[in-house]
Design a protein around this motif. Structure first.
Motif, PDB file in Angstrom:
ATOM      1  N   UNK A  32     -33.292 -28.487  51.000  1.00  0.00           N
ATOM      2  CA  UNK A  32     -31.954 -27.900  51.099  1.00  0.00           C
ATOM      3  C   UNK A  32     -31.969 -26.446  50.644  1.00  0.00           C
ATOM      4  N   UNK A  33     -32.753 -26.137  49.624  1.00  0.00           N
ATOM      5  CA  UNK A  33     -32.836 -24.763  49.123  1.00  0.00           C
ATOM      6  C   UNK A  33     -33.544 -23.844  50.107  1.00  0.00           C
ATOM      7  N   UNK A  34     -34.405 -24.404  50.946  1.00  0.00           N
ATOM      8  CA  UNK A  34     -35.176 -23.600  51.887  1.00  0.00           C
ATOM      9  C   UNK A  34     -34.305 -22.954  52.960  1.00  0.00           C
ATOM     10  N   UNK A  35     -33.073 -23.457  53.132  1.00  0.00           N
ATOM     11  CA  UNK A  35     -32.197 -22.880  54.162  1.00  0.00           C
ATOM     12  C   UNK A  35     -31.932 -21.404  53.911  1.00  0.00           C
ATOM     13  N   UNK A  36     -31.905 -21.001  52.640  1.00  0.00           N
ATOM     14  CA  UNK A  36     -31.668 -19.593  52.328  1.00  0.00           C
ATOM     15  C   UNK A  36     -32.827 -18.728  52.807  1.00  0.00           C
ATOM     16  N   UNK A  37     -34.051 -19.235  52.663  1.00  0.00           N
ATOM     17  CA  UNK A  37     -35.233 -18.495  53.113  1.00  0.00           C
ATOM     18  C   UNK A  37     -35.233 -18.388  54.633  1.00  0.00           C
ATOM     19  N   UNK A  38     -34.919 -19.491  55.314  1.00  0.00           N
ATOM     20  CA  UNK A  38     -34.874 -19.463  56.779  1.00  0.00           C
ATOM     21  C   UNK A  38     -33.768 -18.526  57.275  1.00  0.00           C
ATOM     22  N   UNK A  39     -32.640 -18.505  56.562  1.00  0.00           N
ATOM     23  CA  UNK A  39     -31.553 -17.601  56.951  1.00  0.00           C
ATOM     24  C   UNK A  39     -32.009 -16.147  56.865  1.00  0.00           C
ATOM     25  N   UNK A  40     -32.732 -15.809  55.807  1.00  0.00           N
ATOM     26  CA  UNK A  40     -33.241 -14.444  55.660  1.00  0.00           C
ATOM     27  C   UNK A  40     -34.205 -14.100  56.800  1.00  0.00           C
ATOM     28  N   UNK A  41     -35.028 -15.062  57.204  1.00  0.00           N
ATOM     29  CA  UNK A  41     -35.950 -14.829  58.319  1.00  0.00           C
ATOM     30  C   UNK A  41     -35.180 -14.644  59.626  1.00  0.00           C
ATOM     31  N   UNK A  42     -34.117 -15.424  59.819  1.00  0.00           N
ATOM     32  CA  UNK A  42     -33.319 -15.307  61.038  1.00  0.00           C
ATOM     33  C   UNK A  42     -32.574 -13.977  61.088  1.00  0.00           C
ATOM     34  N   UNK A 113     -28.648 -16.259  45.156  1.00  0.00           N
ATOM     35  CA  UNK A 113     -27.781 -17.142  45.951  1.00  0.00           C
ATOM     36  C   UNK A 113     -27.887 -18.584  45.480  1.00  0.00           C
ATOM     37  N   UNK A 114     -29.099 -19.055  45.266  1.00  0.00           N
ATOM     38  CA  UNK A 114     -29.291 -20.447  44.863  1.00  0.00           C
ATOM     39  C   UNK A 114     -28.737 -20.694  43.457  1.00  0.00           C
ATOM     40  N   UNK A 115     -28.892 -19.733  42.563  1.00  0.00           N
ATOM     41  CA  UNK A 115     -28.359 -19.895  41.209  1.00  0.00           C
ATOM     42  C   UNK A 115     -26.838 -19.958  41.220  1.00  0.00           C
ATOM     43  N   UNK A 116     -26.204 -19.103  42.021  1.00  0.00           N
ATOM     44  CA  UNK A 116     -24.739 -19.127  42.092  1.00  0.00           C
ATOM     45  C   UNK A 116     -24.258 -20.462  42.666  1.00  0.00           C
ATOM     46  N   UNK A 267     -34.751 -28.721  40.545  1.00  0.00           N
ATOM     47  CA  UNK A 267     -35.926 -28.001  41.053  1.00  0.00           C
ATOM     48  C   UNK A 267     -35.524 -26.995  42.130  1.00  0.00           C
ATOM     49  N   UNK A 268     -34.331 -27.166  42.717  1.00  0.00           N
ATOM     50  CA  UNK A 268     -33.890 -26.324  43.826  1.00  0.00           C
ATOM     51  C   UNK A 268     -33.935 -24.833  43.557  1.00  0.00           C
ATOM     52  N   UNK A 269     -33.246 -24.337  42.506  1.00  0.00           N
ATOM     53  CA  UNK A 269     -33.280 -22.891  42.243  1.00  0.00           C
ATOM     54  C   UNK A 269     -34.678 -22.358  41.958  1.00  0.00           C
ATOM     55  N   UNK A 270     -35.495 -23.162  41.273  1.00  0.00           N
ATOM     56  CA  UNK A 270     -36.860 -22.724  40.967  1.00  0.00           C
ATOM     57  C   UNK A 270     -37.682 -22.615  42.240  1.00  0.00           C
ATOM     58  N   UNK A 271     -37.562 -23.615  43.107  1.00  0.00           N
ATOM     59  CA  UNK A 271     -38.323 -23.589  44.356  1.00  0.00           C
ATOM     60  C   UNK A 271     -37.883 -22.428  45.235  1.00  0.00           C
ATOM     61  N   UNK A 272     -36.572 -22.128  45.244  1.00  0.00           N
ATOM     62  CA  UNK A 272     -36.074 -21.009  46.046  1.00  0.00           C
ATOM     63  C   UNK A 272     -36.639 -19.690  45.551  1.00  0.00           C
ATOM     64  N   UNK A 273     -36.714 -19.539  44.232  1.00  0.00           N
ATOM     65  CA  UNK A 273     -37.243 -18.317  43.633  1.00  0.00           C
ATOM     66  C   UNK A 273     -38.676 -18.066  44.099  1.00  0.00           C
ATOM     67  N   UNK A 274     -39.495 -19.118  44.061  1.00  0.00           N
ATOM     68  CA  UNK A 274     -40.905 -18.956  44.432  1.00  0.00           C
ATOM     69  C   UNK A 274     -41.091 -18.881  45.947  1.00  0.00           C
ATOM     70  N   UNK A 275     -40.269 -19.618  46.704  1.00  0.00           N
ATOM     71  CA  UNK A 275     -40.346 -19.507  48.168  1.00  0.00           C
ATOM     72  C   UNK A 275     -39.942 -18.108  48.625  1.00  0.00           C
ATOM     73  N   UNK A 276     -38.932 -17.546  47.967  1.00  0.00           N
ATOM     74  CA  UNK A 276     -38.525 -16.184  48.291  1.00  0.00           C
ATOM     75  C   UNK A 276     -39.637 -15.190  48.043  1.00  0.00           C
ATOM     76  N   UNK A 277     -40.404 -15.427  46.976  1.00  0.00           N
ATOM     77  CA  UNK A 277     -41.525 -14.534  46.671  1.00  0.00           C
ATOM     78  C   UNK A 277     -42.658 -14.701  47.674  1.00  0.00           C
ATOM     79  N   UNK A 278     -42.961 -15.954  48.038  1.00  0.00           N
ATOM     80  CA  UNK A 278     -44.094 -16.226  48.929  1.00  0.00           C
ATOM     81  C   UNK A 278     -43.792 -15.834  50.373  1.00  0.00           C
TER      82      UNK A 278
END
Length: 306
Positions: A32-42, A113-116, A267-278
């Motif tokens: 669910x948190x990965x949607x933010x990363x995909x949105x940034x890519x889109x 975004x994920x933290x908010x 785990x969602x906000x943490x995973x988003x933080x690292x996915x955003x970096x990677x």
């Protein structure tokens, strides 16, 4: 993420069943948190939020519609009052919340975004306290203070870093979190009567129709023609970041209870933080990690309350 009543308490489960339930909850939160990363890519393909959310719902609607039709055939008909209530919940909880979230992602980092969005339980607490006169304990006030200090820390960090229009983006995502909190409060009584699967499938169908109708009202149909990567990313957004997390959350709640599932979802906000970096190359700083720790600490304290 949807709220249902707690099923079986985690302490009564065999270890293997508990581990399996926790794994499903964690996987659902990460997806669910990965949607933010995909949105940034889109957004790199010069899409706007209206088009992005329409594509997301176009790919997820068939599954939710199939589940809704199945439940309509096997369950008792809803009253007209419940039907209108579901329409309202779908528009507030999934349409408005998702639209504001994707709008905000145009301006802020995926980590912020994920933290908010993770502040949703605090909005539920504040709404029940101020509008329904529920007493907020000292421990809950401390949890709120921790969470909001963490958000302010990350917000100021991103503001100083010049990460787009941070104020506008943060306000939009705050609107998303607050609208989803309203949905959770409105759906609590109904989910006990009609079941989480039925409620979510109906509400998602309402949201999908609203998002797709909005696209055709505001954008030319020619914008449906996009480069192939847009279709693949949107398909992933619809399946892996929308359909699967919704059903995985429900399964985990049924297996290990709502409280344990919500704690695993941290785990969602943490995973988003690292996915955003990677994936996106967004930097991870000590300030962001400290802010994330404060937010998670505050939400964890709230999750311990019955």
């Amino acid at each position: 993420m949807t709220t249902t009543q707690a099923a079986v308490p985690a302490v009564s489960l065999p270890r293997s069943a508990l581990v399996a339930g926790l794994a499903i909850a964690v996987a659902g939160a990460v997806l669910f948190s990965t949607k933010a990363v995909l949105a940034k890519l889109l957004y790199r393909y010069h899409m706007d939020a209206v088009t992005l959310i329409a594509f997301r719902m176009l790919f997820s609607l068939p599954v939710f519609a199939a589940v809704a039709l199945w439940k309509m055939r096997t369950a008792a008909p809803l009253s007209w009052s419940d039907r209108w209530r579901l329409v309202g919940l779908g528009l507030v909880g999934y349409y408005l919340s998702s639209f504001l979230d994707f709008l905000g992602l145009q301006y802020i980092s995926v980590g912020l975004e994920r933290l908010i969005l993770f502040l949703t339980p605090t909005f539920v607490l504040l709404i029940t306290g101020f509008f329904f006169k529920r007493r907020i304990s000292r421990a809950e006030w401390l949890a709120l203070a921790l969470s909001y200090c963490g958000i302010v820390l990350v917000f100021v960090h991103d503001l100083n870093g010049g990460a787009g229009s941070t104020v506008i983006g943060s306000l939009l995502v705050l609107g998303s979190a607050s609208s989803y909190a309203v949905y959770l409060l409105g759906s609590g009584e109904m989910v006990r009567r009609i079941g989480s699967l039925r409620l979510v499938s109906y509400a998602m169908c309402v949201s999908s129709v609203a998002c797709i109708a909005q696209f055709f009202l505001l954008r030319p149909a020619a914008m449906l023609v996009q480069p192939m990567p847009v279709y693949w990313l949107s398909l992933a957004n619809g399946i892996f970041c929308t359909i699967l997390p919704v059903f995985m959350t429900m399964v985990s709640v049924q297996r290990i209870g709502a409280a344990t599932a919500s704690q695993a979802g941290m785990i969602g906000p943490v995973s988003t933080l690292f996915l955003g970096a990677i994936v996106l190359g967004e930097a991870i700083t000590a300030v962001q990690l400290a802010g994330t720790a404060l937010v998670l600490g505050g939400i964890y304290m709230l999750s311990l309350k019955k």
